[in-house]
Design an enzyme around this catalytic site. Structure first.
Site, short mmCIF file in Angstrom:
data_model
loop_
_atom_site.label_atom_id
_atom_site.label_comp_id
_atom_site.label_asym_id
_atom_site.label_seq_id
_atom_site.Cartn_x
_atom_site.Cartn_y
_atom_site.Cartn_z
CB SER A 141 -16.57 0.92 30.87
OG SER A 141 -15.71 2.04 30.90
CE1 TYR A 155 -16.76 1.44 25.65
CE2 TYR A 155 -16.18 2.53 27.71
CZ TYR A 155 -16.12 1.43 26.88
OH TYR A 155 -15.42 0.32 27.27
#
Length: 246
Positions: A141, A155
């Site tokens: 990410s 996350y």
């Protein structure tokens, strides 16, 4: 020319979004492709039909990436049905959102189970089936590089673990010519984060190119790493974020 002709790939979480684009791109480039999915069997079957439309073999496997037995079984089934495994793409993911005070232990454990343990165990199961020169690619990410707003600490932490895993495994597997890399996508137009969603204008404000990525643009980098052009790239992170982290 099909750069992945004769290769077999497994893509976790391949029924929609970036994962589905990766499956379709690998098939277009010549690979037979298996994919895992959690619930949406009809979506997975549609992606498999797209694979076979390219003249390749496709296979959809129901497997929860948080389940250690399921991810191992998915690898074993792929290798058994296709006779080999050359490319593993760890794409399956979840998106927890909220402050540390709001995050439950259950959500913490589930996120780490999918993004860290599931990836580790899938690779562990896949490596014995890979010939020398295999490819391991994980989807990280852009939040590993930059976190400009709150609510994504869990996350970002879980995806950051892939960087250390990638570097370590590049050393462990380099002697066999197996490359290990992680691709960090930025904001990408998917069902999970649509380009016309509530937060889209805010996200575009952080992106140097001023737009969301198309899933195929992320898939193109994955296919490059899986093909001949990626054979001397290992142990690194490649960010495909339109300048989000610039």
């Amino acid at each position: 020319m099909e750069p992945l002709a004769g290769k077999v790939a497994l893509v976790t979480g391949g029924s929609r979004g970036i994962g589905a684009a990766i499956v379709r791109t690998l098939a277009r480039d010549g690979a037979d492709v298996a994919l895992t999915y959690l619930r949406a069997e009809h979506r997975a079957d549609r992606v498999v039909r797209d694979v076979t439309a390219h003249g390749r073999r496709g296979l959809a496997i129901a497997a929860d990436s948080a389940d250690p037995d399921a991810v191992t079984a998915a690898v074993e089934r792929t290798a058994a049905e296709f006779g080999r495994l050359d490319i593993l793409v760890n794409n399956a993911g979840v998106f927890p959102y909220g402050s540390i005070e709001e995050t439950s232990v259950r959500e913490l454990d589930h996120t780490l189970a999918v993004h860290v343990r599931g990836v580790y165990l899938t690779i562990r199961a896949a490596v014995p089936h890979m010939a020398d020169g295999g490819r391991v690619i994980s989807i990280g990410s852009c939040f590993v590089e930059r976190v400009p707003y709150p609510g994504v600490a869990l996350y970002a932490m879980s995806k950051s673990a892939l960087v250390g895993l990638t570097r370590g495994l590049a050393r462990d597997l380099g002697g066999r010519g197996i490359t290990v890399n992680v691709v960090h996508p930025g904001s990408t137009d998917t069902e999970m984060n649509p380009a016309d969603g509530e937060t889209a204008d805010t996200e575009r404000g952080y992106i140097a190119l001023g737009r969301y990525a198309e899933p195929a643009e992320i898939a193109a980098t994955v296919s490059h790493l899986a093909g001949p052009g990626g054979r001397y790239i290992s142990g690194t992170s490649i960010t495909v974020d339109g300048g989000f982290a610039a």
